[in-house]
Scaffold this motif. Structure first.
Motif, PDB file in Angstrom:
ATOM      1  N   GLY A 127       0.779  -1.236   0.000  1.00  0.00           N
ATOM      2  CA  GLY A 127       0.000   0.000   0.000  1.00  0.00           C
ATOM      3  C   GLY A 127       0.807   1.280   0.000  1.00  0.00           C
ATOM      4  N   ALA A 128       2.082   1.196  -0.305  1.00  0.00           N
ATOM      5  CA  ALA A 128       2.934   2.391  -0.267  1.00  0.00           C
ATOM      6  C   ALA A 128       2.523   3.423  -1.314  1.00  0.00           C
ATOM      7  CB  ALA A 128       4.396   2.015  -0.471  1.00  0.00           C
ATOM      8  N   THR A 129       2.637   4.675  -0.906  1.00  0.00           N
ATOM      9  CA  THR A 129       2.396   5.800  -1.813  1.00  0.00           C
ATOM     10  C   THR A 129       3.630   6.683  -1.937  1.00  0.00           C
ATOM     11  OG1 THR A 129       1.497   7.074   0.027  1.00  0.00           O
ATOM     12  CG2 THR A 129      -0.091   5.895  -1.378  1.00  0.00           C
ATOM     13  N   HIS A 130       4.659   6.358  -1.176  1.00  0.00           N
ATOM     14  CA  HIS A 130       5.892   7.148  -1.190  1.00  0.00           C
ATOM     15  C   HIS A 130       7.102   6.224  -1.049  1.00  0.00           C
ATOM     16  CE1 HIS A 130       2.878  10.109  -0.102  1.00  0.00           C
ATOM     17  NE2 HIS A 130       3.742  11.059  -0.404  1.00  0.00           N
ATOM     18  N   TYR A 131       8.230   6.698  -1.497  1.00  0.00           N
ATOM     19  CA  TYR A 131       9.484   5.985  -1.293  1.00  0.00           C
ATOM     20  C   TYR A 131      10.632   6.969  -1.445  1.00  0.00           C
ATOM     21  CZ  TYR A 131       9.868   5.912  -6.409  1.00  0.00           C
ATOM     22  OH  TYR A 131       9.936   6.266  -7.731  1.00  0.00           O
ATOM     23  N   HIS A 132      11.782   6.534  -0.985  1.00  0.00           N
ATOM     24  CA  HIS A 132      13.000   7.319  -1.175  1.00  0.00           C
ATOM     25  C   HIS A 132      14.187   6.372  -1.223  1.00  0.00           C
ATOM     26  CE1 HIS A 132      14.411   6.898   3.000  1.00  0.00           C
ATOM     27  NE2 HIS A 132      13.151   7.096   3.367  1.00  0.00           N
ATOM     28  N   ALA A 133      15.288   6.872  -1.744  1.00  0.00           N
ATOM     29  CA  ALA A 133      16.531   6.099  -1.755  1.00  0.00           C
ATOM     30  C   ALA A 133      16.974   5.890  -0.309  1.00  0.00           C
ATOM     31  CB  ALA A 133      17.599   6.831  -2.556  1.00  0.00           C
ATOM     32  N   ALA A 134      17.536   4.728  -0.040  1.00  0.00           N
ATOM     33  CA  ALA A 134      17.916   4.372   1.327  1.00  0.00           C
ATOM     34  C   ALA A 134      18.981   5.296   1.911  1.00  0.00           C
ATOM     35  CB  ALA A 134      18.392   2.924   1.365  1.00  0.00           C
ATOM     36  N   TYR A 135      19.736   5.968   1.082  1.00  0.00           N
ATOM     37  CA  TYR A 135      20.827   6.808   1.583  1.00  0.00           C
ATOM     38  C   TYR A 135      20.399   8.235   1.940  1.00  0.00           C
ATOM     39  CZ  TYR A 135      20.880   8.166  -3.342  1.00  0.00           C
ATOM     40  OH  TYR A 135      20.515   8.592  -4.599  1.00  0.00           O
ATOM     41  N   ILE A 136      19.124   8.562   1.806  1.00  0.00           N
ATOM     42  CA  ILE A 136      18.654   9.889   2.216  1.00  0.00           C
ATOM     43  C   ILE A 136      17.603   9.749   3.313  1.00  0.00           C
ATOM     44  CG2 ILE A 136      19.149  10.934  -0.045  1.00  0.00           C
ATOM     45  CD1 ILE A 136      16.107  10.934  -0.521  1.00  0.00           C
ATOM     46  N   MET A 138       5.205   8.958   8.334  1.00  0.00           N
ATOM     47  CA  MET A 138       4.563   7.871   7.594  1.00  0.00           C
ATOM     48  C   MET A 138       4.949   6.518   8.181  1.00  0.00           C
ATOM     49  SD  MET A 138       4.647   9.324   3.743  1.00  0.00           S
ATOM     50  CE  MET A 138       3.117   8.536   3.344  1.00  0.00           C
ATOM     51  N   LYS A 139       4.232   5.481   7.770  1.00  0.00           N
ATOM     52  CA  LYS A 139       4.516   4.115   8.209  1.00  0.00           C
ATOM     53  C   LYS A 139       5.381   3.424   7.157  1.00  0.00           C
ATOM     54  CE  LYS A 139       2.265  -0.240   9.404  1.00  0.00           C
ATOM     55  NZ  LYS A 139       3.229  -0.601  10.400  1.00  0.00           N
ATOM     56  N   ARG A 140       6.529   2.959   7.582  1.00  0.00           N
ATOM     57  CA  ARG A 140       7.414   2.229   6.678  1.00  0.00           C
ATOM     58  C   ARG A 140       6.792   0.862   6.386  1.00  0.00           C
ATOM     59  NH1 ARG A 140      13.905   1.101   7.327  1.00  0.00           N
ATOM     60  NH2 ARG A 140      13.947  -0.646   5.884  1.00  0.00           N
ATOM     61  N   THR A 141       6.763   0.471   5.122  1.00  0.00           N
ATOM     62  CA  THR A 141       6.168  -0.813   4.768  1.00  0.00           C
ATOM     63  C   THR A 141       7.207  -1.860   4.396  1.00  0.00           C
ATOM     64  OG1 THR A 141       5.812  -0.166   2.460  1.00  0.00           O
ATOM     65  CG2 THR A 141       3.984   0.217   4.018  1.00  0.00           C
ATOM     66  N   VAL A 142       8.190  -1.487   3.569  1.00  0.00           N
ATOM     67  CA  VAL A 142       9.133  -2.477   3.066  1.00  0.00           C
ATOM     68  C   VAL A 142      10.358  -1.769   2.470  1.00  0.00           C
ATOM     69  CG1 VAL A 142       8.062  -2.630   0.774  1.00  0.00           C
ATOM     70  CG2 VAL A 142       9.257  -4.612   1.680  1.00  0.00           C
ATOM     71  N   LYS A 143      11.470  -2.476   2.449  1.00  0.00           N
ATOM     72  CA  LYS A 143      12.664  -2.004   1.730  1.00  0.00           C
ATOM     73  C   LYS A 143      12.884  -2.973   0.576  1.00  0.00           C
ATOM     74  CE  LYS A 143      17.534  -0.761   2.273  1.00  0.00           C
ATOM     75  NZ  LYS A 143      18.179  -1.540   1.226  1.00  0.00           N
ATOM     76  N   ILE A 144      12.986  -2.434  -0.612  1.00  0.00           N
ATOM     77  CA  ILE A 144      13.228  -3.245  -1.802  1.00  0.00           C
ATOM     78  C   ILE A 144      14.409  -2.617  -2.528  1.00  0.00           C
ATOM     79  CG2 ILE A 144      12.319  -4.091  -3.998  1.00  0.00           C
ATOM     80  CD1 ILE A 144       9.492  -3.843  -2.749  1.00  0.00           C
ATOM     81  N   HIS A 148      15.577   1.246  -2.148  1.00  0.00           N
ATOM     82  CA  HIS A 148      14.489   2.148  -1.821  1.00  0.00           C
ATOM     83  C   HIS A 148      13.698   1.662  -0.595  1.00  0.00           C
ATOM     84  CE1 HIS A 148      15.147   3.340  -6.069  1.00  0.00           C
ATOM     85  NE2 HIS A 148      14.918   4.535  -5.549  1.00  0.00           N
ATOM     86  N   ILE A 149      13.235   2.617   0.190  1.00  0.00           N
ATOM     87  CA  ILE A 149      12.388   2.348   1.353  1.00  0.00           C
ATOM     88  C   ILE A 149      11.014   2.907   1.035  1.00  0.00           C
ATOM     89  CG2 ILE A 149      12.058   2.717   3.822  1.00  0.00           C
ATOM     90  CD1 ILE A 149      15.138   3.165   3.976  1.00  0.00           C
ATOM     91  N   PHE A 150       9.970   2.110   1.303  1.00  0.00           N
ATOM     92  CA  PHE A 150       8.605   2.439   0.921  1.00  0.00           C
ATOM     93  C   PHE A 150       7.743   2.744   2.139  1.00  0.00           C
ATOM     94  CE2 PHE A 150      10.557   0.257  -2.497  1.00  0.00           C
ATOM     95  CZ  PHE A 150      10.024   0.835  -3.638  1.00  0.00           C
ATOM     96  N   TYR A 151       6.776   3.667   1.959  1.00  0.00           N
ATOM     97  CA  TYR A 151       5.929   4.150   3.045  1.00  0.00           C
ATOM     98  C   TYR A 151       4.477   4.321   2.595  1.00  0.00           C
ATOM     99  CZ  TYR A 151      10.407   5.708   4.990  1.00  0.00           C
ATOM    100  OH  TYR A 151      11.689   5.756   5.461  1.00  0.00           O
ATOM    101  N   ARG A 152       3.594   4.287   3.602  1.00  0.00           N
ATOM    102  CA  ARG A 152       2.202   4.661   3.390  1.00  0.00           C
ATOM    103  C   ARG A 152       1.785   5.544   4.573  1.00  0.00           C
ATOM    104  NH1 ARG A 152       0.510  -1.243   4.729  1.00  0.00           N
ATOM    105  NH2 ARG A 152       0.033  -1.057   6.937  1.00  0.00           N
TER     106      ARG A 152
END
Length: 120
Positions: free
Chosen positions: A88-97, A105-111, A114-118
């Motif tokens: 259900g993520a609507t946002h993400y960013h590179a892991a180094y920032i 936001m709630k972190r959902t997964v790292k792929i 990138h780290i993903f959030y909803r």
């Protein structure tokens, strides 16, 4: 079903946001875009080109997708996938920032990188 315009916008988004990622990482970018568009193909380009949502659109490279058939195949498979690998993520960013908004936001997964959030 994806419209031609939605396919083009998603291909550009995946290539510019996740070309160095695995196929799973590329799927994840499609899923975030799909989640923001609320599964509506007619909203995809609006989501992709909304100001300051995806870093590549700020610079607006003049080129097109260099490997359109490859990314089109990935985009179609990801869009049609019933499972949302981003949870259900609507946002993400590179892991180094560390963006200011991530703490809200709630972190959902790292792929990949990138780290993903909803929303919480």
């Amino acid at each position: 079903m994806l419209t031609e315009a939605a396919l083009i916008c998603l291909v550009l988004n995946v290539e510019h946001e996740a070309k160095g990622e695995s196929m799973l990482g590329q799927y994840a970018v499609v899923h975030v875009t799909r989640n923001r568009a609320k599964y509506n193909p007619d909203k995809v380009c609006e989501v992709v080109f909304k100001p300051y949502q995806f870093s590549w659109t700020i610079k607006m490279p003049g080129d097109t997708a260099k490997d359109f058939p490859k990314y089109a195949h990935i985009v179609k498979m990801a869009w049609d996938s019933p499972a949302d690998i981003t949870i259900g993520a609507t946002h993400y960013h590179a892991a180094y920032i560390k963006p200011y908004w991530a703490a809200k936001m709630k972190r959902t997964v790292k792929i990949g990188n990138h780290i993903f959030y909803r929303s919480k």
